[in-house]
Design a protein around this motif. Structure first.
Motif, PDB file in Angstrom:
ATOM      1  N   CYS A   3       0.785  -1.242   0.113  1.00  0.00           N
ATOM      2  CA  CYS A   3      -0.013  -0.118   0.029  1.00  0.00           C
ATOM      3  C   CYS A   3       0.909   1.138   0.015  1.00  0.00           C
ATOM      4  N   CYS A   6       0.406   3.054   3.669  1.00  0.00           N
ATOM      5  CA  CYS A   6       0.548   2.666   4.968  1.00  0.00           C
ATOM      6  C   CYS A   6       1.752   1.342   4.816  1.00  0.00           C
ATOM      7  N   ASN A   8       1.370  -1.426   4.128  1.00  0.00           N
ATOM      8  CA  ASN A   8       0.859  -2.788   4.270  1.00  0.00           C
ATOM      9  C   ASN A   8       1.077  -3.658   2.975  1.00  0.00           C
ATOM     10  N   CYS A  31      -6.583  -0.837   0.360  1.00  0.00           N
ATOM     11  CA  CYS A  31      -5.696  -1.533   1.340  1.00  0.00           C
ATOM     12  C   CYS A  31      -6.803  -1.549   2.471  1.00  0.00           C
ATOM     13  N   CYS A  34      -5.759   0.426   5.969  1.00  0.00           N
ATOM     14  CA  CYS A  34      -5.735   1.977   6.055  1.00  0.00           C
ATOM     15  C   CYS A  34      -7.087   2.396   5.111  1.00  0.00           C
TER      16      CYS A  34
HETATM   17 ZN   LIG Z   1      -2.727   1.077   3.574  1.00  0.00          ZN
END
Ligand SMILES: [Zn+2]
Length: 166
Positions: A3, A6, A8, A31, A34
């Motif tokens: 992502c 963030c 991720n 995502c 987030c």
């Molecule tokens: Zn994210």
């Protein structure tokens, strides 16, 4: 891919759409961590086989730098070169091959460059097609002149836009 908001490592595809030319797929992703949304574009990898046998990814930047020299002193902007490089890439992708010889790129450059600037075209063609005499330039210029005459005749007949030029 991660992502972009963030980092991720996981994302979920929420929409996926093939481009009009059928050469790429655009995916809208979200995502789960987030909630951030982003897009990815998927295209087939395109590789160039150099004369030395080395294989490298196709690069629009390299097309631009290859043509830029021929455009010195001509009214051609970097934006023009970017459009030309895009046309070259599209033409190559349309052939459906994933690997092309470097000299085929030169061949794909000639048409779009000719549309852009005929002087730059002659310079590029003279190097790329290894003109070695004035006769080679004469032939290329005669071809351009013949095409101009055809175009002017078509314009006079109204063939190009369907309307007679009064
Ligand atoms: Zn994210």
């Amino acid at each position: 891919m991660h992502c972009p908001f963030c980092r991720n490592p996981d994302s979920r595809v929420i929409d996926s759409r093939t481009s009009d030319d059928g050469l790429s797929i655009r995916r809208r992703r979200q995502c789960p961590k987030c909630g951030g949304r982003f897009s990815t574009v998927e295209t087939a990898s395109l590789y160039v086989i150099k004369r030395s046998g080395v294989v490298e990814p196709f690069s629009r930047e390299k097309v631009m730098s290859g043509v830029r020299k021929a455009c010195q002193g001509r009214p051609v902007t970097d934006a023009d070169l970017a459009v030309l490089a895009q046309r070259v890439e599209e033409a190559i992708r349309q052939t459906g091959s994933s690997q092309i010889e470097a000299n085929e790129i030169g061949l794909s450059i000639l048409g779009p460059l000719r549309d852009l600037d005929e002087v730059a075209y002659l310079r590029f063609a003279s190097v790329y097609q290894a003109f070695d005499s004035l006769e080679d330039f004469d032939a290329a210029i005669a071809q351009l002149r013949a095409d101009h005459a055809d175009r002017d005749a078509a314009l006079a007949d109204g063939d190009l836009d369907g309307r007679p030029v009064a």
